[in-house]
Design a protein around this motif. Structure first.
Motif, PDB file in Angstrom:
ATOM      1  N   SER A 184      35.423  52.727 -31.900  1.00 34.23           N
ATOM      2  CA  SER A 184      34.126  52.906 -31.248  1.00 34.23           C
ATOM      3  C   SER A 184      33.335  54.042 -31.885  1.00 34.23           C
ATOM      4  O   SER A 184      33.904  54.920 -32.537  1.00 34.23           O
ATOM      5  CB  SER A 184      34.318  53.188 -29.750  1.00 34.23           C
ATOM      6  OG  SER A 184      35.028  52.155 -29.116  1.00 34.23           O
ATOM      7  N   GLY A 229      30.196  54.963 -27.742  1.00 30.01           N
ATOM      8  CA  GLY A 229      31.206  54.076 -27.171  1.00 30.01           C
ATOM      9  C   GLY A 229      32.350  54.841 -26.529  1.00 30.01           C
ATOM     10  O   GLY A 229      32.904  54.412 -25.508  1.00 30.01           O
ATOM     11  N   SER A 259      35.718  44.274 -24.926  1.00 26.23           N
ATOM     12  CA  SER A 259      36.251  45.231 -25.894  1.00 26.23           C
ATOM     13  C   SER A 259      37.486  44.684 -26.603  1.00 26.23           C
ATOM     14  O   SER A 259      37.813  45.105 -27.710  1.00 26.23           O
ATOM     15  CB  SER A 259      36.597  46.544 -25.192  1.00 26.23           C
ATOM     16  OG  SER A 259      35.456  47.107 -24.582  1.00 26.23           O
ATOM     17  N   LEU A 304      29.026  44.444 -26.965  1.00 24.86           N
ATOM     18  CA  LEU A 304      28.058  45.280 -26.247  1.00 24.86           C
ATOM     19  C   LEU A 304      27.108  44.429 -25.407  1.00 24.86           C
ATOM     20  O   LEU A 304      26.820  44.753 -24.245  1.00 24.86           O
ATOM     21  CB  LEU A 304      27.259  46.123 -27.237  1.00 24.86           C
ATOM     22  CG  LEU A 304      27.980  47.295 -27.903  1.00 24.86           C
ATOM     23  CD1 LEU A 304      27.076  47.949 -28.936  1.00 24.86           C
ATOM     24  CD2 LEU A 304      28.426  48.321 -26.878  1.00 24.86           C
ATOM     25  N   THR A 335      26.899  44.428 -21.242  1.00 22.01           N
ATOM     26  CA  THR A 335      25.630  44.662 -20.554  1.00 22.01           C
ATOM     27  C   THR A 335      25.284  43.504 -19.628  1.00 22.01           C
ATOM     28  O   THR A 335      24.826  43.713 -18.490  1.00 22.01           O
ATOM     29  CB  THR A 335      24.508  44.861 -21.581  1.00 22.01           C
ATOM     30  OG1 THR A 335      24.878  45.917 -22.481  1.00 22.01           O
ATOM     31  CG2 THR A 335      23.205  45.213 -20.905  1.00 22.01           C
ATOM     32  N   ASN A 385      25.259  51.323 -23.223  1.00 24.47           N
ATOM     33  CA  ASN A 385      25.386  50.116 -24.047  1.00 24.47           C
ATOM     34  C   ASN A 385      24.094  49.833 -24.816  1.00 24.47           C
ATOM     35  O   ASN A 385      24.126  49.473 -26.002  1.00 24.47           O
ATOM     36  CB  ASN A 385      25.745  48.918 -23.174  1.00 24.47           C
ATOM     37  CG  ASN A 385      27.173  48.947 -22.685  1.00 24.47           C
ATOM     38  OD1 ASN A 385      28.043  49.550 -23.305  1.00 24.47           O
ATOM     39  ND2 ASN A 385      27.437  48.303 -21.564  1.00 24.47           N
ATOM     40  N   GLU A 405      23.717  52.463 -27.597  1.00 22.76           N
ATOM     41  CA  GLU A 405      24.635  52.196 -28.707  1.00 22.76           C
ATOM     42  C   GLU A 405      24.195  50.974 -29.507  1.00 22.76           C
ATOM     43  O   GLU A 405      24.265  50.968 -30.741  1.00 22.76           O
ATOM     44  CB  GLU A 405      26.053  51.999 -28.177  1.00 22.76           C
ATOM     45  CG  GLU A 405      27.098  51.889 -29.278  1.00 22.76           C
ATOM     46  CD  GLU A 405      28.512  51.814 -28.742  1.00 22.76           C
ATOM     47  OE1 GLU A 405      29.455  51.985 -29.531  1.00 22.76           O
ATOM     48  OE2 GLU A 405      28.687  51.570 -27.531  1.00 22.76           O
ATOM     49  N   LEU A 406      23.742  49.950 -28.816  1.00 20.58           N
ATOM     50  CA  LEU A 406      23.255  48.742 -29.496  1.00 20.58           C
ATOM     51  C   LEU A 406      22.050  49.074 -30.376  1.00 20.58           C
ATOM     52  O   LEU A 406      21.985  48.655 -31.542  1.00 20.58           O
ATOM     53  CB  LEU A 406      22.879  47.692 -28.443  1.00 20.58           C
ATOM     54  CG  LEU A 406      22.509  46.299 -28.942  1.00 20.58           C
ATOM     55  CD1 LEU A 406      23.701  45.603 -29.571  1.00 20.58           C
ATOM     56  CD2 LEU A 406      21.963  45.466 -27.791  1.00 20.58           C
TER      57      LEU A 406
END
Length: 264
Positions: free
Chosen positions: A17, A21, A88, A128, A132, A194, A197-198
């Motif tokens: 990650s 993450g 994950s 991800l 979400t 999320n 991070e995306l």
């Protein structure tokens, strides 16, 4: 319920990650999984037995409980934890696939089997998006099934076989309300993480691809500049720019030459 498998899955994906993450994993471990295991299960332990109505009509309490709580809140919370953590596992399986592929071919196929590029990056982005989507779906379910994110002390029920409208009392409403708020807040926080991070991954690898394309164009232009110059029939070196003009001039000179008397 044993949560060891879920813990192992989340621990395995931690090494692949990003920093964002890892923050998500910490929130899932501390504020969701541990809170559920240590405290929440005991609060919702005997829901039906502690749900009381001011009538002794057989079946009335069961029908009213099923009407107001079609799915147990704590079980829906557990299902949410499982569903948002399962994507994950895709990342772990993809890394295992890479390692198995290298063993089959008996050679190094990747710089690093856990490097975030190519197919593994796509798998990570899909995980991800899935997490979400599950978070949003369960927040909608909580709101839809229970009429919001509140646990009332008293509910009124007129479902059959109750002879009239009866008052039913929910046990530990304040405590349950606090835990329900924890579910909502942590879910919203995980959704934000999320999305961040995306966005970060898409932006990072878009910049990386643009930089690679720019370097390639620069190298191609340098390669074109280093092409060998052409030489005309008089031994003069011609640049790439005036080569075509010189050929045209030679062609015109040939057309103006007098005919050869020896040709028949």
């Amino acid at each position: 319920m044993s949560w060891g498998f879920l813990r192992d899955v989340l621990s395995g994906v931690n090494q692949y990650s990003t920093g964002i993450g890892r923050i998500w994993l910490a929130i899932v471990f501390i504020f969701r999984l541990l809170v559920y295991v240590v405290a929440a299960e005991n609060v919702w332990k005997d829901e039906l037995k502690e749900f009381e109505c001011n009538i002794r009509q057989p079946g009335c309490e069961n029908v009213c409980f099923d009407h107001f709580f079609p799915v147990s809140q704590v079980r829906l919370w557990a299902l949410q934890l499982i569903m948002v953590s399962t994507p994950s596992l895709l990342v772990v399986l993809h890394v295992a696939y890479r390692e198995n592929r290298e063993k089959r071919h008996k050679k190094k196929l990747y710089k690093n089997t856990g490097s975030m590029d190519g197919g593994l990056l796509c798998t990570y982005l899909i995980s991800l998006l899935s997490k979400t989507a599950f978070e949003l779906s369960f927040l909608f379910l909580f709101h839809k099934l229970y009429g919001g994110f509140n646990v009332p002390r008293l509910v009124k029920c007129d479902m059959r076989p109750c002879p009239n409208t009866v008052d039913c009392y929910i046990s530990r409403p304040t405590e349950k309300r606090v835990f329900l708020y924890i579910v909502v807040v942590t879910s919203c926080l995980c959704i934000v993480l999320n999305v961040i991070e995306l966005t970060y991954l898409i932006f990072k690898y878009s910049i990386k691809c643009c930089f690679k394309n720019y370097i390639k164009k620069v190298q191609d232009s340098k390669h074109e500049c280093k092409k060998p110059d052409s030489i005309d029939e008089h031994g003069t070196t011609l640049g790439s720019g005036n080569y075509s003009a010189t050929l045209l001039s030679i062609h015109r000179d040939e057309r103006n030459l007098p005919p050869n008397p020896h040709e028949k």
